[in-house]
Design a protein around this motif. Structure first.
Motif, PDB file in Angstrom:
ATOM      1  N   ALA A  68       0.822  -1.216   0.000  1.00  0.00           N
ATOM      2  CA  ALA A  68       0.000   0.000   0.000  1.00  0.00           C
ATOM      3  C   ALA A  68       0.850   1.258   0.000  1.00  0.00           C
ATOM      4  O   ALA A  68       0.436   2.296  -0.520  1.00  0.00           O
ATOM      5  CB  ALA A  68      -0.936  -0.007   1.216  1.00  0.00           C
ATOM      6  N   LEU A  69       2.045   1.186   0.568  1.00  0.00           N
ATOM      7  CA  LEU A  69       2.924   2.349   0.596  1.00  0.00           C
ATOM      8  C   LEU A  69       3.750   2.478  -0.682  1.00  0.00           C
ATOM      9  O   LEU A  69       3.940   3.578  -1.209  1.00  0.00           O
ATOM     10  CB  LEU A  69       3.862   2.266   1.812  1.00  0.00           C
ATOM     11  N   VAL A  70       4.250   1.353  -1.197  1.00  0.00           N
ATOM     12  CA  VAL A  70       5.156   1.404  -2.345  1.00  0.00           C
ATOM     13  C   VAL A  70       4.419   1.597  -3.659  1.00  0.00           C
ATOM     14  O   VAL A  70       4.859   2.368  -4.525  1.00  0.00           O
ATOM     15  CB  VAL A  70       6.016   0.118  -2.388  1.00  0.00           C
ATOM     16  N   LEU A  71       3.283   0.924  -3.846  1.00  0.00           N
ATOM     17  CA  LEU A  71       2.567   0.983  -5.120  1.00  0.00           C
ATOM     18  C   LEU A  71       2.194   2.413  -5.529  1.00  0.00           C
ATOM     19  O   LEU A  71       2.458   2.818  -6.672  1.00  0.00           O
ATOM     20  CB  LEU A  71       1.326   0.091  -5.053  1.00  0.00           C
ATOM     21  N   PRO A  72       1.594   3.233  -4.643  1.00  0.00           N
ATOM     22  CA  PRO A  72       1.292   4.610  -5.053  1.00  0.00           C
ATOM     23  C   PRO A  72       2.543   5.434  -5.328  1.00  0.00           C
ATOM     24  O   PRO A  72       2.532   6.299  -6.213  1.00  0.00           O
ATOM     25  CB  PRO A  72       0.519   5.179  -3.851  1.00  0.00           C
ATOM     26  N   LEU A  73       3.625   5.188  -4.588  1.00  0.00           N
ATOM     27  CA  LEU A  73       4.854   5.933  -4.827  1.00  0.00           C
ATOM     28  C   LEU A  73       5.421   5.626  -6.209  1.00  0.00           C
ATOM     29  O   LEU A  73       5.946   6.505  -6.898  1.00  0.00           O
ATOM     30  CB  LEU A  73       5.892   5.588  -3.755  1.00  0.00           C
ATOM     31  N   VAL A  74       5.303   4.365  -6.625  1.00  0.00           N
ATOM     32  CA  VAL A  74       5.855   3.960  -7.912  1.00  0.00           C
ATOM     33  C   VAL A  74       4.975   4.404  -9.073  1.00  0.00           C
ATOM     34  O   VAL A  74       5.465   4.874 -10.109  1.00  0.00           O
ATOM     35  CB  VAL A  74       6.043   2.423  -7.937  1.00  0.00           C
ATOM     36  N   LEU A  75       3.659   4.279  -8.921  1.00  0.00           N
ATOM     37  CA  LEU A  75       2.748   4.521 -10.036  1.00  0.00           C
ATOM     38  C   LEU A  75       1.995   5.844  -9.949  1.00  0.00           C
ATOM     39  O   LEU A  75       1.311   6.215 -10.894  1.00  0.00           O
ATOM     40  CB  LEU A  75       1.725   3.384 -10.126  1.00  0.00           C
ATOM     41  N   GLY A  76       2.113   6.536  -8.831  1.00  0.00           N
ATOM     42  CA  GLY A  76       1.316   7.744  -8.633  1.00  0.00           C
ATOM     43  C   GLY A  76       1.543   8.809  -9.679  1.00  0.00           C
ATOM     44  O   GLY A  76       0.592   9.416 -10.187  1.00  0.00           O
ATOM     45  N   GLN A  77       2.801   9.052 -10.055  1.00  0.00           N
ATOM     46  CA  GLN A  77       3.094  10.121 -11.001  1.00  0.00           C
ATOM     47  C   GLN A  77       2.501   9.845 -12.373  1.00  0.00           C
ATOM     48  O   GLN A  77       1.878  10.708 -12.990  1.00  0.00           O
ATOM     49  CB  GLN A  77       4.615  10.313 -11.093  1.00  0.00           C
ATOM     50  N   SER A  78       2.692   8.590 -12.852  1.00  0.00           N
ATOM     51  CA  SER A  78       2.189   8.262 -14.184  1.00  0.00           C
ATOM     52  C   SER A  78       0.665   8.241 -14.230  1.00  0.00           C
ATOM     53  O   SER A  78       0.063   8.421 -15.285  1.00  0.00           O
ATOM     54  CB  SER A  78       2.743   6.903 -14.640  1.00  0.00           C
ATOM     55  N   GLU A  79       0.030   8.030 -13.069  1.00  0.00           N
ATOM     56  CA  GLU A  79      -1.440   7.996 -13.006  1.00  0.00           C
ATOM     57  C   GLU A  79      -2.030   9.336 -12.552  1.00  0.00           C
ATOM     58  O   GLU A  79      -3.209   9.425 -12.243  1.00  0.00           O
ATOM     59  CB  GLU A  79      -1.886   6.885 -12.044  1.00  0.00           C
ATOM     60  N   HIS A  80      -1.183  10.361 -12.470  1.00  0.00           N
ATOM     61  CA  HIS A  80      -1.613  11.714 -12.092  1.00  0.00           C
ATOM     62  C   HIS A  80      -2.187  11.774 -10.675  1.00  0.00           C
ATOM     63  O   HIS A  80      -3.156  12.471 -10.391  1.00  0.00           O
ATOM     64  CB  HIS A  80      -2.639  12.264 -13.096  1.00  0.00           C
ATOM     65  N   TRP A  81      -1.586  10.995  -9.777  1.00  0.00           N
ATOM     66  CA  TRP A  81      -1.920  11.015  -8.353  1.00  0.00           C
ATOM     67  C   TRP A  81      -3.420  10.897  -8.087  1.00  0.00           C
ATOM     68  O   TRP A  81      -4.067  11.803  -7.602  1.00  0.00           O
ATOM     69  CB  TRP A  81      -1.359  12.274  -7.686  1.00  0.00           C
ATOM     70  N   PRO A  82      -3.977   9.736  -8.412  1.00  0.00           N
ATOM     71  CA  PRO A  82      -5.416   9.522  -8.189  1.00  0.00           C
ATOM     72  C   PRO A  82      -5.729   9.394  -6.705  1.00  0.00           C
ATOM     73  O   PRO A  82      -4.844   9.185  -5.867  1.00  0.00           O
ATOM     74  CB  PRO A  82      -5.683   8.202  -8.923  1.00  0.00           C
ATOM     75  N   VAL A  83      -7.017   9.468  -6.386  1.00  0.00           N
ATOM     76  CA  VAL A  83      -7.453   9.375  -4.992  1.00  0.00           C
ATOM     77  C   VAL A  83      -7.075   8.028  -4.385  1.00  0.00           C
ATOM     78  O   VAL A  83      -6.701   7.938  -3.212  1.00  0.00           O
ATOM     79  CB  VAL A  83      -8.985   9.595  -4.905  1.00  0.00           C
ATOM     80  N   TRP A  84      -7.154   6.956  -5.195  1.00  0.00           N
ATOM     81  CA  TRP A  84      -6.855   5.636  -4.656  1.00  0.00           C
ATOM     82  C   TRP A  84      -5.416   5.552  -4.138  1.00  0.00           C
ATOM     83  O   TRP A  84      -5.116   4.802  -3.211  1.00  0.00           O
ATOM     84  CB  TRP A  84      -7.117   4.543  -5.683  1.00  0.00           C
ATOM     85  N   GLY A  85      -4.510   6.322  -4.770  1.00  0.00           N
ATOM     86  CA  GLY A  85      -3.126   6.305  -4.323  1.00  0.00           C
ATOM     87  C   GLY A  85      -2.968   6.875  -2.919  1.00  0.00           C
ATOM     88  O   GLY A  85      -2.281   6.285  -2.067  1.00  0.00           O
ATOM     89  N   TRP A  86      -3.611   8.003  -2.683  1.00  0.00           N
ATOM     90  CA  TRP A  86      -3.546   8.611  -1.344  1.00  0.00           C
ATOM     91  C   TRP A  86      -4.241   7.725  -0.319  1.00  0.00           C
ATOM     92  O   TRP A  86      -3.767   7.588   0.827  1.00  0.00           O
ATOM     93  CB  TRP A  86      -4.195   9.988  -1.374  1.00  0.00           C
ATOM     94  N   ALA A  87      -5.348   7.090  -0.730  1.00  0.00           N
ATOM     95  CA  ALA A  87      -6.046   6.188   0.188  1.00  0.00           C
ATOM     96  C   ALA A  87      -5.177   4.980   0.528  1.00  0.00           C
ATOM     97  O   ALA A  87      -5.144   4.509   1.676  1.00  0.00           O
ATOM     98  CB  ALA A  87      -7.362   5.731  -0.444  1.00  0.00           C
ATOM     99  N   CYS A  88      -4.448   4.476  -0.469  1.00  0.00           N
ATOM    100  CA  CYS A  88      -3.541   3.346  -0.224  1.00  0.00           C
ATOM    101  C   CYS A  88      -2.463   3.713   0.793  1.00  0.00           C
ATOM    102  O   CYS A  88      -2.158   2.934   1.704  1.00  0.00           O
ATOM    103  CB  CYS A  88      -2.892   2.909  -1.534  1.00  0.00           C
ATOM    104  N   MET A  89      -1.857   4.883   0.619  1.00  0.00           N
ATOM    105  CA  MET A  89      -0.783   5.273   1.534  1.00  0.00           C
ATOM    106  C   MET A  89      -1.314   5.466   2.954  1.00  0.00           C
ATOM    107  O   MET A  89      -0.666   5.068   3.933  1.00  0.00           O
ATOM    108  CB  MET A  89      -0.094   6.547   1.032  1.00  0.00           C
ATOM    109  N   ALA A  90      -2.493   6.061   3.066  1.00  0.00           N
ATOM    110  CA  ALA A  90      -3.094   6.204   4.404  1.00  0.00           C
ATOM    111  C   ALA A  90      -3.384   4.838   5.008  1.00  0.00           C
ATOM    112  O   ALA A  90      -3.127   4.588   6.194  1.00  0.00           O
ATOM    113  CB  ALA A  90      -4.378   7.032   4.307  1.00  0.00           C
ATOM    114  N   GLY A  91      -3.919   3.921   4.186  1.00  0.00           N
ATOM    115  CA  GLY A  91      -4.175   2.571   4.664  1.00  0.00           C
ATOM    116  C   GLY A  91      -2.900   1.850   5.053  1.00  0.00           C
ATOM    117  O   GLY A  91      -2.883   1.061   6.010  1.00  0.00           O
ATOM    118  N   GLY A  92      -1.804   2.112   4.313  1.00  0.00           N
ATOM    119  CA  GLY A  92      -0.529   1.498   4.644  1.00  0.00           C
ATOM    120  C   GLY A  92      -0.029   1.910   6.014  1.00  0.00           C
ATOM    121  O   GLY A  92       0.505   1.084   6.780  1.00  0.00           O
TER     122      GLY A  92
END
Length: 509
Positions: A249-273
């Motif tokens: 949950a912490l690594v996936l948004p960091l790796v893919l967040g930029q290419s996906e334009h920082w979607p809401v699911w990315g921030w939710a994943c990091m908070a969940g992590g």
């Protein structure tokens, strides 16, 4: 002498020197004769095998950086697809690393090393023959899983084969390999892509692993010591069930967040992590209270100087990973360097890292704490120097190579003596747990460094540099790399503060 049960032999108290020493090939009272077998080969052969495996896995993590433009052209990979080719190795590696370390304790480090090596080698063959971006991404995930099974066993096997003063040289070589693999990945990748063997462009960067892996497999099957793992170790399923998704949950948004334009699911994943990490801490406390085998035993972290030392090591390797990844992208994407030239640019940092790693023990023991703090200071100064040299349209000139020497030397001076100092403070009875924690933290730090600082750079640069000097990317890359190196300097300073606090704490009665 007084025999003390050990993790892979027996320890004895040497009455004359007053030191705890290791006696190999003696089966202790805690193990049956079938559980401990002497290695067929000498420890030097073991060291060669495991460090070559470590080197190969590190090389594969960085070699794709310089091959990325060729992969983009040949397979028509999109920016997101190319990001997944790079991240496909990193994500399973980070998520499965802790599991691989614990399985080594349960099933035996030799068995897990060889099993991971087979998986890694076969996946490398598949990557080299891949005919589509999706196929390459899937096989990169398999590669990462193989590395996660193989790499945690390296330091564990070294710890069990070398003890006391004899452990110093292998630990210095281990640290040198960390830099060598990253640097060699850039250089080897550049050479192979530039050579374009039989028109294969990027494919040899993966196929190179196949003959090396085959040789290591044959040698490892003959020479690595057999064992049945650590007595009393369990898998800790609840710990794995909370830590693995927390890391993902912490690594996936960091790796893919930029290419996906920082979607809401990315921030939710990091908070969940973050929430899952808190749950993991509670779970581990309950496992320990119930006489189980927690993945990260709190008693190890409570030992004097261990927690601060591990935290300092984390900052060093996070900076290390981010530095190599970001500078490689800027050299090719921002400055338009060829793959070979970009790889050779890292040589001064790699050579300096290796020289310091192999010679730091020439400094008297009383000066080791000062050396560690000075290493962090040199690392931070190097990062700030790179930020100044590469801003605007600057290529750095001769100053770039001088600053890279300072950077490499600073990283080695902070990491190598720190890791040795932490391991030497751990009692024999806790060596296995401490080794597992350190291996896990070291590898996660590299992953977090690449993901975090790579994200900062790519977010500021605007997109992944799949073709050199495209549009305004050169100007954007210069700004992005400068800001990122300032951030890297800040983390290096934080590591120095932690190391200084550890030194002060260690001097207290």
């Amino acid at each position: 002498m007084v025999l003390v049960p050990g993790s892979a032999g027996s320890w004895y108290w040497h009455r004359i020197s007053g030191r705890l020493c290791f006696m190999t090939d003696i089966v202790t009272a805690t193990r049956s004769p079938g559980q401990v077998r002497r290695a067929v080969g000498a420890p030097r052969a073991l060291l060669t095998i495991v460090l070559t495996g470590q080197f190969m896995a590190l090389l594969d993590a960085s070699v794709v950086n310089v091959a990325a433009p060729s992969i983009h052209t040949d397979l028509h990979a999109s920016g997101a697809g190319l990001q997944l080719v790079i991240a496909g190795y990193v994500i399973p590696y980070a998520v499965l690393l802790v599991t691989g370390a614990r399985l080594g304790d349960i099933l035996g480090h030799r068995r897990m090393f060889l099993g991971g090596l087979v998986l890694f080698t076969l996946a490398s063959l598949g990557c080299g023959l891949a005919t589509s971006t999706g196929m390459l991404i899937a096989l990169r995930f398999v590669q990462g899983a193989g590395a996660a099974a193989m790499i945690p066993q390296v330091l564990s096997l070294i710890q069990r084969s070398y003890t006391g003063a004899a452990r110093a040289r292998p630990m210095r070589l281990y640290a040198a390999v960390l830099a060598g693999g990253a640097v060699a990945g850039q250089i080897v990748g550049g050479l192979l892509v530039s050579a374009n063997i039989l028109g294969s462009t990027w494919r040899p960067v993966f196929l190179l692993n196949v003959p090396i892996g085959a040789v290591l497999l044959v040698a490892g099957a003959r020479l690595l010591p057999r064992g049945q793992g650590e007595p009393g170790r369990g898998l800790d399923p609840w710990g794995l069930a909370t830590l693995s998704p927390a890391v993902l949950a912490l690594v996936l948004p960091l790796v893919l967040g930029q290419s996906e334009h920082w979607p809401v699911w990315g921030w939710a994943c990091m908070a969940g992590g973050v929430v899952l990490l808190g749950i993991f801490a509670l779970v581990e406390r309950r496992v320990a209270a119930g006489a189980g085998s927690p993945l990260i035993p709190a008693r190890v972290l409570r030992m004097p100087g261990v927690a601060l030392g591990i935290a300092s090591m984390f900052t060093t390797l996070a900076v290390f990973g981010g530095f190599f990844f970001v500078l490689a992208l800027h050299l090719q994407g921002g400055l338009g360097d060829s793959a070979l030239r970009a790889g050779l640019t890292f040589a001064p940092a790699g050579i300096a890292f290796a020289l310091v790693s192999l010679n730091w023990q020439r400094v008297p023991p009383s000066g080791h704490s000062t050396l560690i703090v000075a290493g962090f200071a040199g690392n931070a100064a190097g990062m700030l120097g790179l930020a100044a040299l590469l801003r605007g349209d600057g290529s750095g000139g001769l100053g770039l190579y001088l600053v890279l020497v300072l950077t490499g030397a600073g990283m080695a001076a902070s990491f190598s003596p720190l890791m040795t100092s932490v391991l030497m403070r751990v009692p024999v009875t806790e060596a296995a747990d401490a080794t597992g924690v350190i291996v896990t933290v070291n590898q996660l730090a590299l992953v977090v460094g690449v993901a975090t600082f790579g994200t900062i750079y790519l977010n500021l640069a605007g997109r992944l540099p799949v073709s050199p000097m495209a549009g305004d990317f050169s100007r954007l890359s210069a700004h992005a790399v400068s800001v990122t190196f300032v951030a890297l300097a800040g983390v290096a300073v934080a590591g120095g503060v932690l190391a200084a606090a550890r030194a002060v704490t260690g001097r207290r009665p």
